[in-house]
Write an enzyme that holds these catalytic residues in place. Sequence first.
Site, short mmCIF file in Angstrom:
data_model
loop_
_atom_site.label_atom_id
_atom_site.label_comp_id
_atom_site.label_asym_id
_atom_site.label_seq_id
_atom_site.Cartn_x
_atom_site.Cartn_y
_atom_site.Cartn_z
N ASP A 150 0.86 -1.19 0.00
CA ASP A 150 0.00 0.00 0.00
C ASP A 150 0.89 1.23 0.00
O ASP A 150 2.02 1.19 0.49
CB ASP A 150 -0.92 0.02 1.22
CG ASP A 150 -2.18 0.84 1.00
OD1 ASP A 150 -2.07 2.09 0.95
OD2 ASP A 150 -3.26 0.25 0.87
N ASP A 178 3.60 2.28 -4.50
CA ASP A 178 2.71 3.04 -5.36
C ASP A 178 2.58 2.20 -6.63
O ASP A 178 3.53 2.08 -7.41
CB ASP A 178 3.30 4.41 -5.68
CG ASP A 178 2.43 5.23 -6.63
OD1 ASP A 178 1.51 4.67 -7.24
OD2 ASP A 178 2.70 6.44 -6.78
N VAL A 179 1.42 1.58 -6.84
CA VAL A 179 1.28 0.62 -7.93
C VAL A 179 1.48 1.26 -9.30
O VAL A 179 1.77 0.57 -10.28
CB VAL A 179 -0.09 -0.10 -7.88
CG1 VAL A 179 -0.22 -0.93 -6.62
CG2 VAL A 179 -1.24 0.89 -8.02
N ASN A 189 -5.79 -4.86 -6.32
CA ASN A 189 -6.92 -4.22 -5.66
C ASN A 189 -6.78 -2.70 -5.53
O ASN A 189 -7.78 -2.00 -5.46
CB ASN A 189 -7.11 -4.84 -4.26
CG ASN A 189 -8.04 -4.03 -3.40
OD1 ASN A 189 -9.25 -4.02 -3.60
ND2 ASN A 189 -7.48 -3.31 -2.43
N TYR A 204 -12.71 7.15 -13.04
CA TYR A 204 -12.89 5.88 -12.35
C TYR A 204 -13.65 4.90 -13.23
O TYR A 204 -13.27 3.74 -13.38
CB TYR A 204 -13.63 6.12 -11.04
CG TYR A 204 -13.77 4.89 -10.17
CD1 TYR A 204 -12.69 4.39 -9.45
CD2 TYR A 204 -15.00 4.23 -10.07
CE1 TYR A 204 -12.82 3.26 -8.65
CE2 TYR A 204 -15.14 3.12 -9.26
CZ TYR A 204 -14.05 2.63 -8.56
OH TYR A 204 -14.18 1.51 -7.77
N LYS A 229 -12.02 1.41 -14.72
CA LYS A 229 -12.53 0.12 -14.29
C LYS A 229 -13.11 -0.67 -15.47
O LYS A 229 -13.03 -1.90 -15.51
CB LYS A 229 -13.58 0.30 -13.19
CG LYS A 229 -12.99 0.79 -11.87
CD LYS A 229 -11.94 -0.18 -11.32
CE LYS A 229 -11.44 0.21 -9.96
NZ LYS A 229 -10.46 -0.74 -9.40
N THR A 269 -16.20 0.90 2.21
CA THR A 269 -14.75 1.08 2.08
C THR A 269 -14.37 2.52 2.36
O THR A 269 -15.22 3.41 2.43
CB THR A 269 -14.27 0.72 0.66
OG1 THR A 269 -14.84 1.65 -0.28
CG2 THR A 269 -14.66 -0.69 0.28
#
Length: 252
Positions: A37, A58-59, A85, A150, A154, A187
């Site tokens: 994370d 940091d992905v 995720n 977003y 997605k 979440t």
Amino acid sequence: MADLSGKVAIVTGCASGIGAATVRRLVADGAQVLGTDIDAQGGKALCDEAGAHFAVQDVSDRALWPDIVARAVSAFGQLDILVNNAGMVSQQSIGDVEDDIWDRVLAVNLTGTMAGCRAAIPAMKESGGGSIINIASTTAMAPLPTDVGYSASKGAVRVLSKSVATWCAQQGLNIRCNTVIPGATETGILNKAEEAAPGLKAAVAATSPMNRLAHPAETAAAIAFLASDDCPFMTGAEMLVDGGALSIHPGF
């Protein structure tokens, strides 16, 4: 419970929400887990509590992905499971979206997922196979007019997963790639959105015929199933965990 004994997993975005629930579930099912994370304090606390290893990540930084995979292999000897995720929202429509926000959302949600898949596949090949689970959203099928970045990212994750799945299959690799599509879930992302738009949580809960938000553990259960050996012919699939939200006409 899924039997994940002897399996090694990486879970991104582990500090809260679905990521935290997934770390807990995979560990409980017998896997050894490296959680990552950008939130160093929150991620480490969660992993310490769950009995997992932790790394700051940091992905969206593609150059760091090979090191994350190498850390899992070094710690546990192999890599069998990747759960992409980590994600973020923009809360900006096409009418007001800013370039830097658009770029950041796609970098995290889409490019980060791609880079994770790319880095994990060679290690999974060495392990004799594996399972990649990419987390999308119901906005991938029913996009939000209030969040163009977003929704677009997605939607792209859905197609990315199918491309990865079919490529791995055609290469003769025993690596599956599936998408989990959560509905409105309790979440951190939704809590932050509620701060900006009070009443949002109640409104999105009402989009499900079950008239409630999902608990992150309910999505983690689906992830654990896809990570297990119980579905060896399941790849390129989409698993809805949305309380029936996409199964009902919006007028009813």
